[in-house]
Scaffold this motif. Structure first.
Motif, PDB file in Angstrom:
ATOM      1  N   MET A   1      15.720  37.639  82.245  1.00  0.00           N
ATOM      2  CA  MET A   1      14.738  37.093  81.511  1.00  0.00           C
ATOM      3  C   MET A   1      14.859  36.091  80.355  1.00  0.00           C
ATOM      4  SD  MET A   1      11.452  36.896  81.498  1.00  0.00           S
ATOM      5  CE  MET A   1       9.876  36.991  80.483  1.00  0.00           C
ATOM      6  N   PHE A   2      16.124  36.686  79.530  1.00  0.00           N
ATOM      7  CA  PHE A   2      16.663  36.032  78.328  1.00  0.00           C
ATOM      8  C   PHE A   2      17.281  34.513  78.826  1.00  0.00           C
ATOM      9  CE2 PHE A   2      19.988  34.710  75.657  1.00  0.00           C
ATOM     10  CZ  PHE A   2      19.487  34.503  74.499  1.00  0.00           C
ATOM     11  N   ILE A   8      14.787  27.199  78.859  1.00  0.00           N
ATOM     12  CA  ILE A   8      13.402  26.524  78.464  1.00  0.00           C
ATOM     13  C   ILE A   8      13.763  25.979  77.159  1.00  0.00           C
ATOM     14  CG2 ILE A   8      10.959  26.819  78.154  1.00  0.00           C
ATOM     15  CD1 ILE A   8      11.136  28.701  80.682  1.00  0.00           C
ATOM     16  N   LEU A   9      14.138  26.919  76.112  1.00  0.00           N
ATOM     17  CA  LEU A   9      14.249  26.299  74.782  1.00  0.00           C
ATOM     18  C   LEU A   9      15.027  25.520  74.438  1.00  0.00           C
ATOM     19  CD1 LEU A   9      13.628  30.036  72.918  1.00  0.00           C
ATOM     20  CD2 LEU A   9      11.986  28.385  73.316  1.00  0.00           C
ATOM     21  N   TRP A 114      16.372  33.162  68.139  1.00  0.00           N
ATOM     22  CA  TRP A 114      17.096  32.468  69.225  1.00  0.00           C
ATOM     23  C   TRP A 114      18.018  31.565  68.813  1.00  0.00           C
ATOM     24  CZ3 TRP A 114      16.581  27.214  70.406  1.00  0.00           C
ATOM     25  CH2 TRP A 114      17.378  26.801  71.719  1.00  0.00           C
ATOM     26  N   MET A 115      17.473  30.549  67.737  1.00  0.00           N
ATOM     27  CA  MET A 115      18.400  29.537  67.269  1.00  0.00           C
ATOM     28  C   MET A 115      19.716  30.352  66.519  1.00  0.00           C
ATOM     29  SD  MET A 115      15.760  27.076  65.675  1.00  0.00           S
ATOM     30  CE  MET A 115      16.937  25.572  65.412  1.00  0.00           C
ATOM     31  N   SER A 116      19.625  31.526  65.893  1.00  0.00           N
ATOM     32  CA  SER A 116      20.901  31.956  65.302  1.00  0.00           C
ATOM     33  C   SER A 116      21.931  32.468  66.348  1.00  0.00           C
ATOM     34  CB  SER A 116      20.624  33.253  64.544  1.00  0.00           C
ATOM     35  OG  SER A 116      19.902  34.292  65.240  1.00  0.00           O
ATOM     36  N   ILE A 117      21.275  32.675  67.565  1.00  0.00           N
ATOM     37  CA  ILE A 117      22.320  32.894  68.846  1.00  0.00           C
ATOM     38  C   ILE A 117      22.868  31.557  69.152  1.00  0.00           C
ATOM     39  CG2 ILE A 117      22.540  33.448  71.079  1.00  0.00           C
ATOM     40  CD1 ILE A 117      20.123  35.462  70.473  1.00  0.00           C
ATOM     41  N   ARG A 118      22.371  30.473  69.057  1.00  0.00           N
ATOM     42  CA  ARG A 118      22.721  29.344  69.497  1.00  0.00           C
ATOM     43  C   ARG A 118      23.209  28.392  68.534  1.00  0.00           C
ATOM     44  NH1 ARG A 118      23.499  27.026  74.641  1.00  0.00           N
ATOM     45  NH2 ARG A 118      21.913  27.917  76.211  1.00  0.00           N
ATOM     46  N   PHE A 119      23.052  28.434  67.352  1.00  0.00           N
ATOM     47  CA  PHE A 119      23.489  27.493  66.434  1.00  0.00           C
ATOM     48  C   PHE A 119      24.224  28.254  64.910  1.00  0.00           C
ATOM     49  CE2 PHE A 119      19.969  25.404  68.576  1.00  0.00           C
ATOM     50  CZ  PHE A 119      20.527  24.529  69.244  1.00  0.00           C
TER      51      PHE A 119
END
Length: 196
Positions: A1-2, A8-9, A114-119
């Protein structure tokens, strides 16, 4: 799911070949989506609970107007009683409004997570020689979009219907009598003048 949600994000960030421009475009798209989802949730919650909100606001206005009338009549005991009730009604109305506002921003913490995981740890250039972090860009864009959309919600098809209903209910509500009217006769042409 994640992984599906992540794909998508991250998609709007990959629309432009330049990484910095892609970051700003992707963050703008997600900030706008966050605003729209939050506003849709806000409108749904308001629609389901509009009678409760109208009752709380009506009681606050009624008790405030009674306290103004008591001062005008120089009845200190009645003023104290009405003012106490008005303060309690204001508290209920205020916290109901605060809860409703929090419904409108619920997507924001999830997007920030979510952004903290990516950026996390990535410096995003803002001006030559000056960089910011992802959260400053997201919150800045979100606030700009929120302020820009303030007067445009009523023109959007579904949001506009709810906004018109909200304005109609507010127009029917008794007018909050300001303290500056003390000693001034009430205007009989005012639709809220005869409703305490």
């Amino acid at each position: 799911m994640f992984n599906i949600l992540d794909a998508i994000l991250i998609a709007p960030y990959r629309l432009l070949p330049n990484a910095t421009a892609g970051f700003y475009l992707g963050t703008a798209v997600l900030a706008l989506a966050c605003l729209l989802v939050g506003r849709a949730t806000y409108d749904l919650v308001w629609l389901f609970n509009r009678n409760h909100y109208a009752k709380e606001e009506g009681e606050m206005v009624r008790m405030h107007n009674l306290s103004v009338a008591a001062i005008e009549a120089q009845n200190k005991v009645a003023y104290k009683a009405a003012n106490k009730e008005a303060n309690e009604a204001f508290g209920k109305s205020f916290f109901a409004g605060a809860a409703l506002f929090s419904v409108s921003i619920w997507p924001l913490p999830f997007l920030l997570a979510w952004m903290s995981i990516r950026f996390t740890g990535v410096d995003i250039p803002l001006f030559p020689g000056y960089a910011v972090r992802y959260n400053a860009v997201l919150l800045g864009l979100y606030l700009v979009f929120r302020l820009a959309m303030w007067s445009f919600w009523r023109y959007l098809p579904l949001f506009g219907r709810v906004e018109r209903l909200r304005r109609e209910m507010a127009a029917k509500r008794a007018r909050l009598r300001p303290w500056t009217e003390l000693g001034n006769p009430r205007d009989p042409a005012d639709p809220g003048a005869d409703r305490p």
